[in-house]
Design an enzyme around this catalytic site. Sequence first.
Site, PDB file in Angstrom:
ATOM      1  N   LYS A   9      21.621  74.631  48.472  1.00 46.75           N
ATOM      2  CA  LYS A   9      21.788  76.310  48.921  1.00 46.75           C
ATOM      3  C   LYS A   9      20.585  77.178  49.510  1.00 46.75           C
ATOM      4  O   LYS A   9      19.489  77.140  49.599  1.00 46.75           O
ATOM      5  CB  LYS A   9      23.083  76.278  47.783  1.00 46.75           C
ATOM      6  N   TYR A  49      34.905  75.492  51.348  1.00 41.13           N
ATOM      7  CA  TYR A  49      35.415  75.851  50.268  1.00 41.13           C
ATOM      8  C   TYR A  49      36.369  76.210  50.957  1.00 41.13           C
ATOM      9  O   TYR A  49      37.415  77.557  50.131  1.00 41.13           O
ATOM     10  CB  TYR A  49      34.537  77.507  50.044  1.00 41.13           C
ATOM     11  N   ASN A 112      23.889  79.017  42.274  1.00 47.27           N
ATOM     12  CA  ASN A 112      23.211  78.321  41.188  1.00 47.27           C
ATOM     13  C   ASN A 112      23.409  76.765  41.719  1.00 47.27           C
ATOM     14  O   ASN A 112      23.428  76.036  41.861  1.00 47.27           O
ATOM     15  CB  ASN A 112      24.707  77.928  41.092  1.00 47.27           C
ATOM     16  N   HIS A 115      24.919  72.586  45.154  1.00 47.00           N
ATOM     17  CA  HIS A 115      26.796  72.223  46.048  1.00 47.00           C
ATOM     18  C   HIS A 115      26.695  70.564  45.455  1.00 47.00           C
ATOM     19  O   HIS A 115      25.341  69.659  45.848  1.00 47.00           O
ATOM     20  CB  HIS A 115      27.749  72.030  47.461  1.00 47.00           C
ATOM     21  N   GLU A 126      33.934  64.924  52.393  1.00 48.24           N
ATOM     22  CA  GLU A 126      32.610  65.174  52.511  1.00 48.24           C
ATOM     23  C   GLU A 126      31.517  65.019  53.305  1.00 48.24           C
ATOM     24  O   GLU A 126      30.558  65.657  53.578  1.00 48.24           O
ATOM     25  CB  GLU A 126      32.110  65.953  51.462  1.00 48.24           C
TER      26      GLU A 126
HETATM   27  P1  ADP Z   1      31.579  73.879  42.342  1.00 50.23           P
HETATM   28  O1  ADP Z   1      30.224  74.372  43.404  1.00 50.23           O
HETATM   29  O2  ADP Z   1      30.979  74.139  40.799  1.00 50.23           O
HETATM   30  O3  ADP Z   1      32.390  73.296  42.581  1.00 50.23           O
HETATM   31  P2  ADP Z   1      33.258  76.183  43.294  1.00 50.23           P
HETATM   32  O4  ADP Z   1      34.082  74.731  43.898  1.00 50.23           O
HETATM   33  O5  ADP Z   1      34.249  76.503  42.022  1.00 50.23           O
HETATM   34  O6  ADP Z   1      32.028  75.325  42.050  1.00 50.23           O
HETATM   35  O7  ADP Z   1      32.910  76.968  43.889  1.00 50.23           O
HETATM   36  C1  ADP Z   1      32.477  76.920  45.097  1.00 50.23           C
HETATM   37  C2  ADP Z   1      30.772  77.893  44.391  1.00 50.23           C
HETATM   38  O8  ADP Z   1      31.655  79.344  45.307  1.00 50.23           O
HETATM   39  C3  ADP Z   1      30.007  77.971  43.676  1.00 50.23           C
HETATM   40  O9  ADP Z   1      29.655  77.067  43.186  1.00 50.23           O
HETATM   41  C4  ADP Z   1      29.570  78.984  44.017  1.00 50.23           C
HETATM   42  O10 ADP Z   1      28.756  79.205  44.699  1.00 50.23           O
HETATM   43  C5  ADP Z   1      30.776  79.940  44.633  1.00 50.23           C
HETATM   44  N1  ADP Z   1      31.273  80.969  43.256  1.00 50.23           N
HETATM   45  C6  ADP Z   1      32.361  80.438  42.205  1.00 50.23           C
HETATM   46  N2  ADP Z   1      32.730  81.375  41.750  1.00 50.23           N
HETATM   47  C7  ADP Z   1      32.195  82.362  42.170  1.00 50.23           C
HETATM   48  C8  ADP Z   1      32.773  83.670  41.698  1.00 50.23           C
HETATM   49  N3  ADP Z   1      33.780  83.933  40.826  1.00 50.23           N
HETATM   50  N4  ADP Z   1      31.758  84.954  42.314  1.00 50.23           N
HETATM   51  C9  ADP Z   1      30.835  84.289  42.598  1.00 50.23           C
HETATM   52  N5  ADP Z   1      30.979  82.744  43.544  1.00 50.23           N
HETATM   53  C10 ADP Z   1      31.632  82.125  42.894  1.00 50.23           C
END
Ligand code: ADP
Length: 132
Positions: A9, A49, A112, A115, A126
């Site tokens: 990212k 997303y 974070n 992905h 994907e």
């Molecule tokens: P992951 O990436 O761990 O599979 P998700 O699919 O739930 O998690 O979410 C996709 C991305 O959206 C996350 O990696 C993060 O960058 C963002 N995200 C998820 N939840 C939040 C939140 N509560 N606040 C801000 N950004 C979020």
Amino acid sequence: MEKSLIILKPDCMQRKLVGQVISRLENAGLKPIACKIMDLDDDLLREHYAHLAHLPFFPEIVEFMSSTPVMVMIFEGENAAERVRNILGPTDSQKAPAGTIRGDFGLDKMRNIAHASDSKDSAEKEIARFFK
Ligand code: ADP
């Protein structure tokens, strides 16, 4: 051999963590088999997303994910999807254990680092989405 789609990212790209993230996956025996740097546009992010599109912070995610080019990769290995997720750690970097990529480098829930596909089935979808 299973495959997983990884996106390094904007925070990973800007903070010069690309090499370290790739090393962790390689050191776990996962092999990079495809890689490209690209800009993610609104349409692609809405598709990728879709499960978050109804949430209030969705516009922030789109803004963040399109703020710089990202590196999109495919890693291959046994049980790749599950293993990459374990190495990456949970979504919230603050709750991710030390030793995971998000625990060691991530800042918060959004920033974070990477992905990774959450299952073999998601990986197949994907990979088709990002490597047409
Ligand atoms: P992951 O990436 O761990 O599979 P998700 O699919 O739930 O998690 O979410 C996709 C991305 O959206 C996350 O990696 C993060 O960058 C963002 N995200 C998820 N939840 C939040 C939140 N509560 N606040 C801000 N950004 C979020």
